[in-house]
Design a protein around this motif. Structure first.
Motif, PDB file in Angstrom:
ATOM      1  N   MET A   6       0.839  -1.178   0.000  1.00  0.00           N
ATOM      2  CA  MET A   6       0.000   0.000   0.000  1.00  0.00           C
ATOM      3  C   MET A   6       0.889   1.249   0.000  1.00  0.00           C
ATOM      4  O   MET A   6       1.826   1.347   0.784  1.00  0.00           O
ATOM      5  CB  MET A   6      -0.911  -0.015   1.236  1.00  0.00           C
ATOM      6  CG  MET A   6      -1.707   1.235   1.396  1.00  0.00           C
ATOM      7  SD  MET A   6      -2.861   1.334   2.790  1.00  0.00           S
ATOM      8  CE  MET A   6      -2.394   0.085   3.918  1.00  0.00           C
ATOM      9  N   VAL A   7       0.595   2.192  -0.869  1.00  0.00           N
ATOM     10  CA  VAL A   7       1.331   3.453  -0.957  1.00  0.00           C
ATOM     11  C   VAL A   7       0.628   4.441  -0.039  1.00  0.00           C
ATOM     12  O   VAL A   7      -0.538   4.784  -0.261  1.00  0.00           O
ATOM     13  CB  VAL A   7       1.368   3.965  -2.413  1.00  0.00           C
ATOM     14  CG1 VAL A   7       2.138   5.270  -2.496  1.00  0.00           C
ATOM     15  CG2 VAL A   7       1.990   2.923  -3.330  1.00  0.00           C
ATOM     16  N   ARG A   8       1.331   4.881   1.006  1.00  0.00           N
ATOM     17  CA  ARG A   8       0.670   5.712   2.008  1.00  0.00           C
ATOM     18  C   ARG A   8       1.643   6.674   2.687  1.00  0.00           C
ATOM     19  O   ARG A   8       2.853   6.507   2.584  1.00  0.00           O
ATOM     20  CB  ARG A   8       0.000   4.842   3.049  1.00  0.00           C
ATOM     21  CG  ARG A   8       0.981   4.040   3.874  1.00  0.00           C
ATOM     22  CD  ARG A   8       0.298   3.146   4.907  1.00  0.00           C
ATOM     23  NE  ARG A   8       1.290   2.550   5.797  1.00  0.00           N
ATOM     24  CZ  ARG A   8       1.714   3.108   6.920  1.00  0.00           C
ATOM     25  NH1 ARG A   8       1.275   4.282   7.307  1.00  0.00           N
ATOM     26  NH2 ARG A   8       2.603   2.501   7.679  1.00  0.00           N
ATOM     27  N   ILE A   9       1.059   7.646   3.376  1.00  0.00           N
ATOM     28  CA  ILE A   9       1.847   8.601   4.160  1.00  0.00           C
ATOM     29  C   ILE A   9       2.364   7.898   5.409  1.00  0.00           C
ATOM     30  O   ILE A   9       1.582   7.366   6.192  1.00  0.00           O
ATOM     31  CB  ILE A   9       0.995   9.821   4.580  1.00  0.00           C
ATOM     32  CG1 ILE A   9       0.524  10.621   3.364  1.00  0.00           C
ATOM     33  CG2 ILE A   9       1.796  10.714   5.533  1.00  0.00           C
ATOM     34  CD1 ILE A   9      -0.436  11.757   3.710  1.00  0.00           C
ATOM     35  N   SER A  10       3.696   7.913   5.595  1.00  0.00           N
ATOM     36  CA  SER A  10       4.263   7.315   6.806  1.00  0.00           C
ATOM     37  C   SER A  10       4.789   8.365   7.775  1.00  0.00           C
ATOM     38  O   SER A  10       5.053   8.049   8.937  1.00  0.00           O
ATOM     39  CB  SER A  10       5.361   6.316   6.461  1.00  0.00           C
ATOM     40  OG  SER A  10       6.464   6.952   5.871  1.00  0.00           O
ATOM     41  N   ALA A  11       4.950   9.619   7.315  1.00  0.00           N
ATOM     42  CA  ALA A  11       5.381  10.696   8.214  1.00  0.00           C
ATOM     43  C   ALA A  11       4.982  12.040   7.615  1.00  0.00           C
ATOM     44  O   ALA A  11       4.955  12.192   6.389  1.00  0.00           O
ATOM     45  CB  ALA A  11       6.889  10.654   8.444  1.00  0.00           C
ATOM     46  N   ILE A  12       4.672  12.983   8.488  1.00  0.00           N
ATOM     47  CA  ILE A  12       4.340  14.358   8.117  1.00  0.00           C
ATOM     48  C   ILE A  12       5.194  15.279   8.980  1.00  0.00           C
ATOM     49  O   ILE A  12       5.263  15.095  10.201  1.00  0.00           O
ATOM     50  CB  ILE A  12       2.847  14.673   8.356  1.00  0.00           C
ATOM     51  CG1 ILE A  12       1.947  13.724   7.556  1.00  0.00           C
ATOM     52  CG2 ILE A  12       2.533  16.144   8.028  1.00  0.00           C
ATOM     53  CD1 ILE A  12       0.463  13.808   7.947  1.00  0.00           C
ATOM     54  N   PHE A  13       5.826  16.269   8.338  1.00  0.00           N
ATOM     55  CA  PHE A  13       6.692  17.203   9.064  1.00  0.00           C
ATOM     56  C   PHE A  13       6.407  18.645   8.654  1.00  0.00           C
ATOM     57  O   PHE A  13       6.097  18.917   7.501  1.00  0.00           O
ATOM     58  CB  PHE A  13       8.172  16.926   8.745  1.00  0.00           C
ATOM     59  CG  PHE A  13       8.647  15.573   9.154  1.00  0.00           C
ATOM     60  CD1 PHE A  13       8.984  15.302  10.468  1.00  0.00           C
ATOM     61  CD2 PHE A  13       8.757  14.560   8.220  1.00  0.00           C
ATOM     62  CE1 PHE A  13       9.430  14.043  10.846  1.00  0.00           C
ATOM     63  CE2 PHE A  13       9.207  13.297   8.569  1.00  0.00           C
ATOM     64  CZ  PHE A  13       9.545  13.037   9.893  1.00  0.00           C
ATOM     65  N   ILE A  14       6.547  19.542   9.618  1.00  0.00           N
ATOM     66  CA  ILE A  14       6.540  20.981   9.343  1.00  0.00           C
ATOM     67  C   ILE A  14       7.695  21.609  10.113  1.00  0.00           C
ATOM     68  O   ILE A  14       8.198  21.029  11.079  1.00  0.00           O
ATOM     69  CB  ILE A  14       5.208  21.675   9.734  1.00  0.00           C
ATOM     70  CG1 ILE A  14       4.984  21.628  11.249  1.00  0.00           C
ATOM     71  CG2 ILE A  14       4.033  21.072   8.990  1.00  0.00           C
ATOM     72  CD1 ILE A  14       3.908  22.572  11.753  1.00  0.00           C
ATOM     73  N   ALA A  15       8.103  22.782   9.685  1.00  0.00           N
ATOM     74  CA  ALA A  15       9.048  23.606  10.431  1.00  0.00           C
ATOM     75  C   ALA A  15       8.476  25.009  10.420  1.00  0.00           C
ATOM     76  O   ALA A  15       8.002  25.483   9.388  1.00  0.00           O
ATOM     77  CB  ALA A  15      10.427  23.582   9.794  1.00  0.00           C
ATOM     78  N   THR A  16       8.516  25.683  11.549  1.00  0.00           N
ATOM     79  CA  THR A  16       7.909  27.010  11.641  1.00  0.00           C
ATOM     80  C   THR A  16       8.773  28.111  11.051  1.00  0.00           C
ATOM     81  O   THR A  16       8.281  29.202  10.792  1.00  0.00           O
ATOM     82  CB  THR A  16       7.572  27.350  13.104  1.00  0.00           C
ATOM     83  OG1 THR A  16       8.762  27.253  13.884  1.00  0.00           O
ATOM     84  CG2 THR A  16       6.520  26.402  13.651  1.00  0.00           C
ATOM     85  N   ASN A  17      10.058  27.824  10.833  1.00  0.00           N
ATOM     86  CA  ASN A  17      10.964  28.807  10.259  1.00  0.00           C
ATOM     87  C   ASN A  17      12.021  28.087   9.440  1.00  0.00           C
ATOM     88  O   ASN A  17      12.220  26.885   9.601  1.00  0.00           O
ATOM     89  CB  ASN A  17      11.621  29.650  11.360  1.00  0.00           C
ATOM     90  CG  ASN A  17      11.934  31.055  10.902  1.00  0.00           C
ATOM     91  OD1 ASN A  17      12.259  31.293   9.747  1.00  0.00           O
ATOM     92  ND2 ASN A  17      11.845  32.004  11.833  1.00  0.00           N
TER      93      ASN A  17
ATOM     94  N   LYS B 276       4.210  15.441  12.788  1.00  0.00           N
ATOM     95  CA  LYS B 276       2.783  15.609  13.089  1.00  0.00           C
ATOM     96  C   LYS B 276       2.057  14.315  12.714  1.00  0.00           C
ATOM     97  O   LYS B 276       2.501  13.585  11.837  1.00  0.00           O
ATOM     98  CB  LYS B 276       2.192  16.761  12.266  1.00  0.00           C
ATOM     99  CG  LYS B 276       2.957  18.062  12.316  1.00  0.00           C
ATOM    100  CD  LYS B 276       2.800  18.784  13.602  1.00  0.00           C
ATOM    101  CE  LYS B 276       1.561  19.619  13.569  1.00  0.00           C
ATOM    102  NZ  LYS B 276       1.286  20.350  14.780  1.00  0.00           N
ATOM    103  N   SER B 277       0.927  14.069  13.343  1.00  0.00           N
ATOM    104  CA  SER B 277       0.113  12.913  12.954  1.00  0.00           C
ATOM    105  C   SER B 277      -0.894  13.302  11.874  1.00  0.00           C
ATOM    106  O   SER B 277      -1.416  12.446  11.168  1.00  0.00           O
ATOM    107  CB  SER B 277      -0.603  12.314  14.165  1.00  0.00           C
ATOM    108  OG  SER B 277      -1.440  13.287  14.767  1.00  0.00           O
ATOM    109  N   SER B 278      -1.138  14.600  11.754  1.00  0.00           N
ATOM    110  CA  SER B 278      -2.030  15.114  10.711  1.00  0.00           C
ATOM    111  C   SER B 278      -1.672  16.579  10.466  1.00  0.00           C
ATOM    112  O   SER B 278      -0.959  17.187  11.260  1.00  0.00           O
ATOM    113  CB  SER B 278      -3.495  14.996  11.142  1.00  0.00           C
ATOM    114  OG  SER B 278      -3.744  15.815  12.271  1.00  0.00           O
TER     115      SER B 278
END
Length: 164
Positions: free
Chosen positions: A1-12, A20-22
């Protein structure tokens, strides 16, 4: 299955990527709270302007690059150190790269892959590790335009059609 395994943000631009989980996403902006959505990314004011709504990288690409680094006796890069927003598992870097100029879905939300993310030395500098540029050549991921607002979450499938 092709899926999201991680989500990341940086504020700067130089801040560490936070997992993040979502994430809420917005067309022409990006992920809620991310540096590019806030206009604070390292390349936010680059000319010519590029679509920087979201960046994706293949889990297989990270693993392959890290195997190469390990063989050279160099430190491996953690997922967040790639500076990409979304890690996708279940497809190769080449398969992800082939999405450029095509629409696709993450969960039920529509995106358009706009270009390859050509590796640069910024991740090496920020992580204080060597050879990101060489190890991630052809594996740097893609940039995509967000075409529908909504929320993405871990486990959301990547597909070429809405039937997920």
């Amino acid at each position: 299955m092709v899926r999201i395994s991680a989500i990341f943000i940086a504020t700067n631009a130089s801040e560490p990527m936070i997992q993040k989980s979502s994430a809420r996403i917005f067309p022409k902006l990006g992920l809620d709270g991310d540096r590019y959505a806030l206009g604070l990314g390292a390349y936010s004011k680059a000319v010519p302007t590029k679509t920087r709504d979201v960046s994706l990288i293949a889990r297989e690409g990270i693993d392959a690059a890290n195997r190469k680094l390990k063989l050279l006796g160099l430190e491996e890069f953690l997922d967040n150190e790639t500076r990409r927003n979304i890690v996708i598992e279940g497809l190769s870097s080449q398969e992800l790269n082939k999405l450029v100029n095509q629409e696709f879905y993450l969960g039920g939300l529509r995106f358009k892959a706009t270009e390859l993310c050509i590796p640069c030395e910024r991740p090496s500098k920020l992580a204080k590790k060597n050879d990101f540029l060489k190890a991630f050549e052809g594996r740097g991921g893609i940039r995509a335009q967000i075409l529908e607002a909504g929320e993405i979450k871990l486990g959301d499938r990547l597909s070429k059609t809405l039937a997920i």
